[in-house]
Design an enzyme around this catalytic site. Structure first.
Site, PDB file in Angstrom:
ATOM      1  N   CYS A  36       0.874  -1.139  -0.096  1.00 46.85           N
ATOM      2  CA  CYS A  36       0.080  -0.029  -0.154  1.00 46.85           C
ATOM      3  C   CYS A  36       0.849   1.283  -0.028  1.00 46.85           C
ATOM      4  O   CYS A  36       1.290   1.713   0.927  1.00 46.85           O
ATOM      5  CB  CYS A  36      -0.761  -0.024   1.254  1.00 46.85           C
ATOM      6  SG  CYS A  36      -2.076   1.346   1.409  1.00 46.85           S
TER       7      CYS A  36
ATOM      8  N   CYS B 151      -0.431   4.084   2.192  1.00 46.41           N
ATOM      9  CA  CYS B 151      -0.276   3.705   3.331  1.00 46.41           C
ATOM     10  C   CYS B 151       1.252   4.302   4.142  1.00 46.41           C
ATOM     11  O   CYS B 151       1.444   4.792   4.792  1.00 46.41           O
ATOM     12  CB  CYS B 151      -0.720   2.504   3.997  1.00 46.41           C
ATOM     13  SG  CYS B 151      -2.106   1.825   3.330  1.00 46.41           S
ATOM     14  N   ASP B 152       2.141   3.696   3.184  1.00 44.98           N
ATOM     15  CA  ASP B 152       3.529   3.656   3.716  1.00 44.98           C
ATOM     16  C   ASP B 152       4.417   4.468   2.872  1.00 44.98           C
ATOM     17  O   ASP B 152       5.614   4.569   3.433  1.00 44.98           O
ATOM     18  CB  ASP B 152       4.015   2.156   3.528  1.00 44.98           C
ATOM     19  CG  ASP B 152       3.158   1.396   4.377  1.00 44.98           C
ATOM     20  OD1 ASP B 152       2.718   1.949   5.631  1.00 44.98           O
ATOM     21  OD2 ASP B 152       3.050  -0.115   4.094  1.00 44.98           O
TER      22      ASP B 152
END
Ligand code: NAP
Length: 345
Positions: A152, A155-156
């Site tokens: 992701c 997300c990261d």
């Protein structure tokens, strides 16, 4: 109706609402349902090789885009706190998997793997989805240890470890194009590793990616090994045409090879799309093709797939379930109780 009711033909307990799943969607639904005095039961899933209670966030170290945490929050801590918040209002939790949902009877019958059956007037399906992985041993190890492997980018990708690095994205669909383009905000260079010589992504997404000077493509390439001990240092690639192997240095690996919704037990029960996602009965609603069954989070969302959107749909599902229980039928958009019990204050 109360959780202490029992089915007359047996001692099977009858619940007002059973929530299946324990990610942000499940716990948010539980908080709302518990505050609405529905005495919800969460069947949180059992640990397996691929999934653990708490869902995909249990594999994410720093979450920087969940509102309310200016310094970011550890995924496991966020899920533990959501669970505590749900339990604070009386949510009961069973650690088990639902293997069958029988909608031919009312109350619905849920069969678990180990702890027998439960009957429920309403069910909220929040079983999530899992990112697909290549299945390489080092990929899995580094993904679980925060070693620079992720599924992701949103997300990261903004984590400090990925700044000014060469990052690899595997895949050739819209997600790969989107993630590669997104990662150029932070990376020195992004290499899209794709196993064929053309992308399946939509032309406009391909165009946008290929026009970006920071993106290059390793065509006809598959990842055969992820290199690095504590943190990723490179990839071993194999040319899918010639079979020749080579290595590239990278400081991060992002998989964008699709997701699989955790909906196998719903085949033939609820309307699912081709990819197995639960299809809501209408836009902006969580009710499904079976009245009394609602779906929330990634099991019904193949588009946004964010923790915060999952939490939002969990809230929606609990409110819809509450109103369905109150009315005994599905309600129209404007037919909302004047003072819903589950207020946000
Ligand atoms: P996808 O379209 O299924 O693409 C998956 C990609 O991963 C494919 O290119 C596939 O290669 C590759 N792949 C699959 N398994 C692989 C493996 N084991 N090793 C190497 N490569 C592998 O998935 P997606 O990109 O996540 O998109 C899913 C859906 O969401 C699509 O409908 C997409 O349009 C939509 N979406 C839309 C947007 C947007 O509009 N903004 C953004 C993201 C996703 P092959 O091509 O060789 O099969």
């Amino acid at each position: 109706m109360s959780a202490s009711d029992t089915a007359s033909e047996s001692a099977t307990p009858i619940e007002n609402v059973v929530i299946i799943g324990s990610g942000p969607a499940g716990w948010t639904a539980a908080v709302y349902a518990a505050r609405a005095r529905l005495d919800p039961l969460v069947i949180e899933g059992g640990p397996s090789r691929e999934m653990i209670p708490g869902g995909q966030l249990m594999f994410t170290t720093d979450i920087e885009n969940f509102p309310g945490f200016p310094e970011g929050v550890d995924g496991q801590k966020l899920m533990a706190d959501m669970k505590l918040q749900a339990e604070r209002f009386g949510t009961r939790v069973v650690t088990d998997d639902v293997v069958e949902l029988d909608t031919s009877v009312r109350p619905f019958r849920l069969v678990t793997r180990y702890s027998g059956e439960v009957r429920a007037h309403t069910v909220i399906v929040a079983t999530g989805a899992r990112a697909n992985w290549l299945g390489l041993p080092n990929e899995e190890r580094l993904a679980h240890s925060g070693g620079g492997v992720s599924a992701c980018a949103v997300c990261d990708g903004a984590l400090p470890a990925f700044r000014d690095q060469v990052l690899a994205v595997v895949g050739g669909g819209d997600s790969a194009m989107e993630e590669a383009t997104y990662l150029t905000k932070f990376a020195r260079e992004v290499v899209i590793v794709h196993r064929r010589d053309s992308f399946r992504a939509s032309p406009i997404m391909v165009e946008r990616a290929l026009e970006n000077p920071k993106i290059r493509v390793a065509w006809n390439s598959e990842v055969v090994d992820v290199l690095g001990d504590d943190f990723i240092t490179g990839l071993r690639l194999r040319d899918t045409v010639t079979g020749e192997e080579s290595e590239i240095e990278v400081g991060g690996l992002f998989l964008a090879i699709g997701h699989t919704p955790n909906s196998a037990f719903l085949q033939g029960v609820l309307e699912l799309n081709e990819a197995g996602y639960v299809v809501p009965a209408e836009p902006w609603r969580t009710r499904t093709s079976v009245e009394g069954i609602f779906a929330a989070g990634d099991v019904m969302d193949d588009y946004f797939r964010q923790a915060v959107t999952a939490a939002g749909t969990g809230c929606m599902a609990a409110l819809e379930a509450e109103r369905w229980l109150a009315h005994g039928v599905d309600v129209e958009a404007h037919d909302i109780p004047a003072e819903p019990v589950a207020s946000e204050s």
